[in-house]
Design a protein around this motif. Structure first.
Motif, PDB file in Angstrom:
ATOM      1  N   LEU A 257      16.119  -4.742   8.443  1.00 21.78           N
ATOM      2  CA  LEU A 257      15.518  -6.130   7.211  1.00 21.78           C
ATOM      3  C   LEU A 257      14.241  -6.579   7.691  1.00 21.78           C
ATOM      4  O   LEU A 257      13.424  -6.698   6.092  1.00 21.78           O
ATOM      5  CB  LEU A 257      16.069  -7.057   8.417  1.00 21.78           C
ATOM      6  N   ALA A 258      13.638  -5.756   8.118  1.00 19.98           N
ATOM      7  CA  ALA A 258      11.922  -6.365   8.410  1.00 19.98           C
ATOM      8  C   ALA A 258      11.349  -5.221   6.981  1.00 19.98           C
ATOM      9  O   ALA A 258      10.246  -4.837   6.647  1.00 19.98           O
ATOM     10  CB  ALA A 258      11.239  -5.703   9.704  1.00 19.98           C
ATOM     11  N   SER A 259      11.832  -3.793   7.377  1.00 16.26           N
ATOM     12  CA  SER A 259      11.715  -2.764   5.798  1.00 16.26           C
ATOM     13  C   SER A 259      12.113  -3.126   4.678  1.00 16.26           C
ATOM     14  O   SER A 259      11.200  -2.311   3.771  1.00 16.26           O
ATOM     15  CB  SER A 259      12.210  -1.198   6.570  1.00 16.26           C
ATOM     16  N   VAL A 260      12.837  -3.479   4.063  1.00 12.54           N
ATOM     17  CA  VAL A 260      13.549  -4.177   3.289  1.00 12.54           C
ATOM     18  C   VAL A 260      12.391  -5.062   2.383  1.00 12.54           C
ATOM     19  O   VAL A 260      11.850  -5.206   1.299  1.00 12.54           O
ATOM     20  CB  VAL A 260      14.407  -4.597   2.704  1.00 12.54           C
ATOM     21  N   GLY A 261      12.685  -6.163   3.886  1.00 12.58           N
ATOM     22  CA  GLY A 261      11.577  -7.059   3.382  1.00 12.58           C
ATOM     23  C   GLY A 261       9.714  -6.803   3.317  1.00 12.58           C
ATOM     24  O   GLY A 261       9.393  -7.194   1.973  1.00 12.58           O
ATOM     25  N   LEU A 262       9.466  -5.387   4.148  1.00 14.07           N
ATOM     26  CA  LEU A 262       8.175  -5.324   3.396  1.00 14.07           C
ATOM     27  C   LEU A 262       7.943  -4.664   2.677  1.00 14.07           C
ATOM     28  O   LEU A 262       7.094  -4.920   2.029  1.00 14.07           O
ATOM     29  CB  LEU A 262       7.378  -4.575   5.510  1.00 14.07           C
ATOM     30  N   ALA A 263       9.003  -4.425   1.939  1.00 11.05           N
ATOM     31  CA  ALA A 263       8.520  -3.337   0.670  1.00 11.05           C
ATOM     32  C   ALA A 263       9.059  -4.116  -0.511  1.00 11.05           C
ATOM     33  O   ALA A 263       7.985  -4.112  -1.517  1.00 11.05           O
ATOM     34  CB  ALA A 263      10.569  -2.480   0.502  1.00 11.05           C
ATOM     35  N   CYS A 264       9.276  -5.593  -0.214  1.00  8.32           N
ATOM     36  CA  CYS A 264       9.107  -6.360  -1.432  1.00  8.32           C
ATOM     37  C   CYS A 264       8.226  -7.118  -1.302  1.00  8.32           C
ATOM     38  O   CYS A 264       7.624  -7.041  -2.491  1.00  8.32           O
ATOM     39  CB  CYS A 264      10.420  -7.421  -1.214  1.00  8.32           C
ATOM     40  N   CYS A 265       7.730  -7.117   0.034  1.00  7.41           N
ATOM     41  CA  CYS A 265       6.088  -8.079  -0.442  1.00  7.41           C
ATOM     42  C   CYS A 265       5.259  -6.625  -0.809  1.00  7.41           C
ATOM     43  O   CYS A 265       4.424  -7.193  -1.673  1.00  7.41           O
ATOM     44  CB  CYS A 265       6.025  -8.008   1.424  1.00  7.41           C
ATOM     45  N   MET A 266       5.105  -5.706  -0.167  1.00  7.39           N
ATOM     46  CA  MET A 266       4.050  -4.536  -0.836  1.00  7.39           C
ATOM     47  C   MET A 266       4.088  -4.601  -1.985  1.00  7.39           C
ATOM     48  O   MET A 266       3.718  -4.714  -3.093  1.00  7.39           O
ATOM     49  CB  MET A 266       4.803  -3.043  -0.512  1.00  7.39           C
ATOM     50  N   ASN A 267       5.611  -4.470  -2.967  1.00  5.16           N
ATOM     51  CA  ASN A 267       5.894  -4.305  -4.459  1.00  5.16           C
ATOM     52  C   ASN A 267       5.299  -5.873  -4.899  1.00  5.16           C
ATOM     53  O   ASN A 267       4.727  -6.209  -6.248  1.00  5.16           O
ATOM     54  CB  ASN A 267       6.621  -3.994  -4.859  1.00  5.16           C
ATOM     55  N   ALA A 268       5.272  -7.286  -4.643  1.00  5.70           N
ATOM     56  CA  ALA A 268       5.000  -8.061  -5.090  1.00  5.70           C
ATOM     57  C   ALA A 268       3.319  -8.424  -5.302  1.00  5.70           C
ATOM     58  O   ALA A 268       2.957  -8.761  -5.503  1.00  5.70           O
ATOM     59  CB  ALA A 268       5.271  -9.436  -3.688  1.00  5.70           C
ATOM     60  N   VAL A 269       2.939  -7.754  -3.700  1.00  7.68           N
ATOM     61  CA  VAL A 269       1.262  -7.786  -3.731  1.00  7.68           C
ATOM     62  C   VAL A 269       0.885  -6.792  -5.233  1.00  7.68           C
ATOM     63  O   VAL A 269       0.164  -6.340  -6.069  1.00  7.68           O
ATOM     64  CB  VAL A 269       0.570  -7.264  -2.796  1.00  7.68           C
ATOM     65  N   LEU A 270       1.797  -5.217  -4.710  1.00  6.84           N
ATOM     66  CA  LEU A 270       0.680  -4.188  -5.926  1.00  6.84           C
ATOM     67  C   LEU A 270       1.459  -4.562  -7.284  1.00  6.84           C
ATOM     68  O   LEU A 270       0.764  -3.461  -8.117  1.00  6.84           O
ATOM     69  CB  LEU A 270       2.092  -2.278  -5.175  1.00  6.84           C
ATOM     70  N   LEU A 271       2.543  -4.512  -7.614  1.00  6.04           N
ATOM     71  CA  LEU A 271       2.957  -5.048  -9.313  1.00  6.04           C
ATOM     72  C   LEU A 271       1.890  -5.530  -9.625  1.00  6.04           C
ATOM     73  O   LEU A 271       1.166  -5.089 -11.065  1.00  6.04           O
ATOM     74  CB  LEU A 271       4.545  -4.888  -9.591  1.00  6.04           C
ATOM     75  N   PRO A 272       1.373  -6.995  -9.700  1.00  7.78           N
ATOM     76  CA  PRO A 272      -0.136  -7.385 -10.067  1.00  7.78           C
ATOM     77  C   PRO A 272      -1.156  -6.952 -10.480  1.00  7.78           C
ATOM     78  O   PRO A 272      -1.669  -6.631 -11.526  1.00  7.78           O
ATOM     79  CB  PRO A 272       0.182  -8.719  -9.896  1.00  7.78           C
ATOM     80  N   LEU A 273      -1.689  -6.195  -9.207  1.00  2.00           N
ATOM     81  CA  LEU A 273      -2.704  -5.141  -8.981  1.00  2.00           C
ATOM     82  C   LEU A 273      -2.253  -4.336  -9.727  1.00  2.00           C
ATOM     83  O   LEU A 273      -3.478  -3.596 -10.564  1.00  2.00           O
ATOM     84  CB  LEU A 273      -3.058  -4.444  -7.813  1.00  2.00           C
ATOM     85  N   THR A 274      -1.048  -3.264  -9.979  1.00  2.00           N
ATOM     86  CA  THR A 274      -1.112  -2.477 -10.887  1.00  2.00           C
ATOM     87  C   THR A 274      -1.002  -2.650 -12.350  1.00  2.00           C
ATOM     88  O   THR A 274      -2.086  -1.670 -13.372  1.00  2.00           O
ATOM     89  CB  THR A 274       0.512  -1.591 -10.684  1.00  2.00           C
ATOM     90  N   TYR A 275      -0.591  -3.972 -12.829  1.00  2.00           N
ATOM     91  CA  TYR A 275      -0.822  -3.966 -13.919  1.00  2.00           C
ATOM     92  C   TYR A 275      -2.266  -4.566 -14.460  1.00  2.00           C
ATOM     93  O   TYR A 275      -2.911  -4.341 -15.171  1.00  2.00           O
ATOM     94  CB  TYR A 275       0.092  -5.690 -14.369  1.00  2.00           C
ATOM     95  N   ARG A 276      -3.203  -4.980 -13.443  1.00  2.06           N
ATOM     96  CA  ARG A 276      -4.441  -5.529 -13.682  1.00  2.06           C
ATOM     97  C   ARG A 276      -4.898  -4.421 -13.479  1.00  2.06           C
ATOM     98  O   ARG A 276      -5.782  -3.826 -14.530  1.00  2.06           O
ATOM     99  CB  ARG A 276      -5.151  -6.545 -12.202  1.00  2.06           C
ATOM    100  N   PHE A 277      -5.049  -2.534 -12.674  1.00  4.12           N
ATOM    101  CA  PHE A 277      -6.437  -2.589 -12.458  1.00  4.12           C
ATOM    102  C   PHE A 277      -5.636  -0.664 -13.042  1.00  4.12           C
ATOM    103  O   PHE A 277      -6.511  -0.499 -13.186  1.00  4.12           O
ATOM    104  CB  PHE A 277      -7.132  -1.945 -10.964  1.00  4.12           C
ATOM    105  N   GLY A 278      -4.159  -1.013 -13.326  1.00  5.89           N
ATOM    106  CA  GLY A 278      -3.883   0.325 -13.450  1.00  5.89           C
ATOM    107  C   GLY A 278      -3.253   1.592 -12.313  1.00  5.89           C
ATOM    108  O   GLY A 278      -3.462   0.923 -10.879  1.00  5.89           O
ATOM    109  N   ALA A 279      -2.358   2.191 -12.187  1.00  4.76           N
ATOM    110  CA  ALA A 279      -1.981   2.934 -11.091  1.00  4.76           C
ATOM    111  C   ALA A 279      -2.547   3.503  -9.803  1.00  4.76           C
ATOM    112  O   ALA A 279      -2.525   3.406  -8.852  1.00  4.76           O
ATOM    113  CB  ALA A 279      -0.950   3.874 -11.733  1.00  4.76           C
ATOM    114  N   GLU A 280      -3.873   4.396 -10.096  1.00  2.72           N
ATOM    115  CA  GLU A 280      -4.643   4.769  -9.762  1.00  2.72           C
ATOM    116  C   GLU A 280      -5.152   3.741  -8.612  1.00  2.72           C
ATOM    117  O   GLU A 280      -5.684   4.134  -7.499  1.00  2.72           O
ATOM    118  CB  GLU A 280      -5.473   5.843 -10.105  1.00  2.72           C
ATOM    119  N   ARG A 281      -5.479   3.256  -9.282  1.00  2.20           N
ATOM    120  CA  ARG A 281      -6.712   2.426  -8.423  1.00  2.20           C
ATOM    121  C   ARG A 281      -6.382   1.020  -7.926  1.00  2.20           C
ATOM    122  O   ARG A 281      -7.032   0.213  -6.422  1.00  2.20           O
ATOM    123  CB  ARG A 281      -7.566   1.120  -9.812  1.00  2.20           C
TER     124      ARG A 281
END
Lengths: 209, 288
Positions: free
Chosen positions: A120-144
């Motif tokens: 459960l913790a790993s699934v939760g962490l995966a969701c939290c990571m994407n919740a942060v990563l996806l807006p960052l990716t839209y804003r700065f691109g995949a690499e940055r």
């Protein structure tokens, strides 16, 4: 929108299919030797990061310029990425459970509360990571976005390690509370995806291509 | 009055970084016609197309396609548009079969049979990844994808750029077939003016973000001419006929906007017909 989800999953299959099979094999071997929890925790997180690969491939092809000429609105294009990422996490969770069962069978152990909470913790962490990563990716691109995310995780972790023992003691949390928090972590992660989607949508809608 | 497929009014876009501005652009494209959008590199052709497609936000102006607002009715409009760019935007790992799978769910009128017909006509292998395709094959695949959902309007951004004359001719004949139906319309941007001379009914000429001319192509070619003369002959020509001029070591070349009048008034002067390319060159490199 289904076509856009198919596009992401097909991209991952075509570009990373072999890598994932090797990873799955290594995880099973790792779990069998170190314990089910050790290996299974990695899998949903590894699957969640795959969505970043689709952003990188989209950037290379300049796919956004094309897809914005097709009928789906920008909000649906963003939503399809979130759904693709959720499907990947779900697939990762399924593989994680299978890997745990196989490792437990090899070690002649039974499914325990520890394994459940790790799952459960790993699934939760995966969701939290994407919740942060996806807006960052839209804003700065995949690499940055990867670099920014590592900095966001790395600096607090380093600070915590360096300042260990120098900070005033925080009131200890009992075991039952920790277990409840871990059990609810996936719910928290899924809920975090909603404001994340709206942030991503706002970023994407205001971009010029 | 002609029914309009595309109407652009006072379209304005300013880029802060480069100080380039698309400055109050106005043009109209009637149904069943081919509009050529010409201009030198950086004139604003691609910016215009991107604004029409709402890939960028405009600073001012209105854009109507099929009588609908291009922002408010974006989804409905894009069901009826096919777009071809100068470079491939499909992932190179994909084959045409993969692309059909994706586009099938995006377009209500996607026609698998028609897509397969185009693949056969263009001799494109359906199961090979795009990374094995030549440049000409990639453009043909883009065209097949653009045509397979029965669009009413094709927007083409330099689709023949970088292609050899044989492939360019093949692609132009595809576009020619498309517009045989009076309901189909093409807006094609290109700096290869020879292609537009073959296919376009109307021409919109952009220079440094400004509209120089928009109207019937034949009117532009029929009215403009090039006078070759020396400096003293040049002084005799009424300035109202002169668009731009170029001076060389052997004399002057002058682009005039009414060659019939110039021929009549100055019968001793040689007035040649001007091609679209020459008209463009004079506007870009000529002096006032």
């Amino acid at each position: 929108m289904i076509g856009l989800i198919q596009k992401d999953l097909l991209l991952i299959k075509r570009s990373m299919g072999t890598t994932m099979l090797i990873l799955a094999f290594l995880v099973i071997v790792f779990s069998a030797s170190m314990g089910a929890s050790a290996g299974m925790a990695m899998i949903p997180i590894a699957f969640s990061i795959l969505i970043l690969g689709t952003f990188a491939l989209d950037d290379t092809a300049k796919w956004d310029v094309y897809v914005l000429c097709t009928p789906p609105a920008k909000r649906r294009i963003v939503l399809s990425k979130y759904l693709s990422s959720s499907i990947l996490i779900a697939i990762g969770a399924a593989f994680s459970a299978i890997a745990a069962v196989v490792a437990l069978l090899i070690r002649s152990e039974t499914w325990s509360l520890e394994v459940t909470l790790t799952f459960l913790a790993s699934v939760g962490l995966a969701c939290c990571m994407n919740a942060v990563l996806l807006p960052l990716t839209y804003r700065f691109g995949a690499e940055r976005s990867r670099i920014i995310f590592m900095v966001l995780v790395f600096i607090p972790t380093c600070l915590a390690v360096l300042l260990q023992g120098q900070l005033p003691a925080i009131a200890s949390v009992d075991e039952a509370t920790i277990m409840n928090m871990l059990a609810l972590f996936p719910v928290f992660g899924i809920l975090l995806l909603f404001p994340s989607y709206f942030i991503s949508k706002a970023i994407y809608t205001h971009k010029d291509f | 009055m002609e029914k309009l497929c595309l109407e652009v009014q006072d379209l304005t876009k300013h880029y802060d970084a480069s100080e380039f501005s698309l400055d109050h652009l106005n043009f109209k494209v009637p149904y069943g016609s081919v509009m050529g959008l010409i201009g030198e590199n950086g004139a604003g052709k691609t910016t215009t197309l991107k604004l029409i497609l709402n890939l960028m936000r405009r600073d001012a102006g209105t854009i109507k396609l099929f009588g609908l607002d291009n922002i408010r009715d974006e989804g409905a409009i894009k069901q009826q548009i096919g777009v071809v760019f100068d470079e491939n935007h499909f992932h190179e790992l994909f084959s045409p079969a993969d692309i059909a799978k994706i586009l099938r769910s995006l377009y209500q009128k996607w026609d698998d049979n028609l897509f397969q017909q185009y693949l056969r006509r263009f001799q494109l292998p359906a199961d090979k990844p795009i990374k094995t395709y030549s440049r000409g094959m990639k453009v043909k695949l883009s065209i097949a994808s653009a045509l397979a959902h029965h669009p009413k309007l094709l927007l083409l951004d330099e689709p023949t750029s970088g292609l050899d004359p044989v492939v360019r001719d093949e692609i132009l004949s595809i576009f020619f077939d498309f517009i045989q139906d009076e309901e189909h319309t093409i807006l094609m941007s290109s700096h290869i003016t020879g292609d537009l001379e073959k296919i376009a009914d109307y021409v919109t000429f952009l220079h440094q973000g400004r509209l120089v001319f928009s109207g019937v192509k034949d009117d532009l070619l029929d009215s403009h001419g090039i006078v070759k003369c020396n400096a003293s002959e040049r002084k005799r020509i009424d300035p109202k006929w002169i668009v731009k001029q170029r001076t060389g070591p052997f004399g002057c070349e002058i682009l005039v906007n009414n060659k019939a009048a110039v021929r009549h008034l100055y019968p001793e002067l040689l007035v040649d017909n001007a091609s679209l390319e020459e008209i463009m060159l004079f506007h870009v490199k000529g002096e006032k």
